[in-house]
Design a protein around this motif. Structure first.
Motif, PDB file in Angstrom:
ATOM      1  N   ASP A  52       8.814  19.445  10.571  1.00  0.00           N
ATOM      2  CA  ASP A  52       9.857  20.326  10.020  1.00  0.00           C
ATOM      3  C   ASP A  52      10.524  21.347  11.157  1.00  0.00           C
ATOM      4  N   LYS A  70      17.420  19.693   4.011  1.00  0.00           N
ATOM      5  CA  LYS A  70      16.649  18.507   4.519  1.00  0.00           C
ATOM      6  C   LYS A  70      17.561  17.530   5.380  1.00  0.00           C
ATOM      7  N   ILE A 109      12.789  15.268   7.367  1.00  0.00           N
ATOM      8  CA  ILE A 109      12.436  17.008   7.629  1.00  0.00           C
ATOM      9  C   ILE A 109      13.111  17.926   6.895  1.00  0.00           C
ATOM     10  N   THR A 110      12.370  19.086   6.741  1.00  0.00           N
ATOM     11  CA  THR A 110      12.971  20.229   6.101  1.00  0.00           C
ATOM     12  C   THR A 110      13.325  21.268   7.027  1.00  0.00           C
TER      13      THR A 110
END
Length: 400
Positions: free
Chosen positions: A278, A370, A397-398
């Motif tokens: 992330d 996201k 991903i964040t």
């Protein structure tokens, strides 16, 4: 007693009487001289005929003897000379020379129809090791039943140079959605029985993995269209590289005589797998916020990706920053949303790890969200290439 046959005497008398009655002869003296000359001629002719009648049995007897020898001459009181070799007889009519011509029997006709091949038990060359189909006294089938030897293509031609036609067939051992394949040549023996001449070519675990079709050229070359990778399991038939290769009979086996012997790189033989952490942004001294993302791209296939296109679907306010983007062929800072990075060649079985920096300008507002991080293979012209398994080409991903 006269030495003239009475029959001849009577004939002469009749001839004289008839002739004298028609013409006036030269006189008595001339007539007597003429008669004496005719008598001598008649005596010679009769003597010659008698000799011929006497010699004929001797000649016939010599011809009938098993050993071909001539009987010994009658005793004459004179010494006989044995010739070193029998003199050749002189025929009254020239004899034509005796010529014996030996004709080789015609080669058996090896033209076998599709119906005949499907209806006759045959012996196939062995399939490759592992679970396979039977090869001895089996019937080739017209459909793709599991575990059967499936007839896919058929052609005819003189493949062994004996002047007669043989039959060449493309057969597959059906296992699931695929199975090994081979091209086999068939013939007939002198009794008309179907026999196996030999295997032309077969698929392998490496390459070629597929055989598409075949034909027999006029010169006896068996041409087979081969493919590098077998379709199935997500692999499309049109993705396979195809080549025509020619094979000829060499007396005891077939050998390749034309066409390529290897395949080049197949652009679809690639499987990119992406992993990424992330993005966490932290406050910088100048009021901006920065952070990094570690992206791993692995090529899980055997073939290389000529180029790799990396895409990060981050908001436009999050811009590339730092030296981690040096591996990109393009300038990521000039791209909008998504951020793109075109990477160089990635070989099969290799992995690329990138640590990419990002910055949000001071005063810009970016919340939590996201984003997709995806990698796709590209060919030599930078066109995207489809691959068998694309599910693992991207991750989410964040960012915050």
């Amino acid at each position: 007693m006269s030495d003239i046959d009475p029959r001849l005497r009577d004939r002469f008398a009749a001839y004289r009487t008839e002739t004298i009655a028609r013409i006036t002869g030269p006189g008595p003296d001339q007539a007597r001289r003429t008669l004496r000359r005719r008598r001598r001629t008649t005596v010679v002719a009769v003597a010659a005929a008698a000799i011929a009648l006497a010699v004929a049995p001797i000649v016939a007897n010599a011809a009938l003897r098993d050993d071909g020898s001539v009987p010994a001459p009658a005793e004459t009181g004179e010494p006989t000379t044995t010739p070193t070799s029998d003199p050749a007889p002189t025929p009254s009519v020239p004899l034509a020379p005796s010529t014996t011509t030996t004709t080789s029997p015609a080669a058996p006709d090896g033209r076998i129809s599709r119906a005949q091949l499907l209806g006759t038990p045959v012996t196939l060359p062995a399939w490759r090791a592992g679970r396979g189909c039977p090869t001895s006294a089996v019937r080739i089938t017209a459909d793709d039943r599991e575990g059967a030897n499936w007839l896919l293509a058929l052609d005819h031609g003189d493949v062994d140079g004996d002047g007669a036609v043989e039959t060449v067939a493309l057969v597959q051992c059906v296992l699931g959605s695929g199975g090994p394949m081979q091209v086999v040549a068939f013939d007939r023996d002198e009794k008309g029985k179907l026999v196996t001449l030999g295997r032309v070519v077969a698929t392998t675990i490496d390459k070629p993995q597929w055989l598409f079709t075949l034909d027999v050229a006029d010169n006896g070359t068996v041409r087979v269209q081969v493919g590098d990778i077998a379709p199935g399991g997500g692999w499309r038939s049109e993705w396979s590289q195809r080549q025509w290769r020619g094979y000829r009979w060499k007396g005891d086996a077939f050998a390749q005589v034309s066409g390529p012997t290897s395949f080049g790189t197949n652009k679809h033989d690639v499987n990119l797998v992406v992993a990424s952490g992330d993005l966490v942004l932290t406050e910088a001294p100048d009021g901006s916020r920065t952070g990094t993302v570690t992206v791993r791209i692995r090529n899980g296939a055997t073939g290389p990706a000529a180029y790799v296109g990396l895409r990060l679907g981050l908001p436009a306010a999050i811009r590339p920053d730092g030296d981690g983007w040096a591996a990109c062929r393009n300038d990521p800072a000039t791209t909008g949303e998504p951020v793109t990075c075109d990477l160089n060649r990635l070989e099969g079985g290799k992995e690329l790890r990138l640590t990419l920096g990002f910055r949000v300008a001071a005063g810009a507002t970016v919340g939590t969200g996201k984003a997709d991080v995806a990698a796709r293979p590209m060919d030599a012209t930078f066109d995207f290439v489809e691959e068998v398994y694309e599910v693992d080409n991207s991750v989410t991903i964040t960012y915050r």
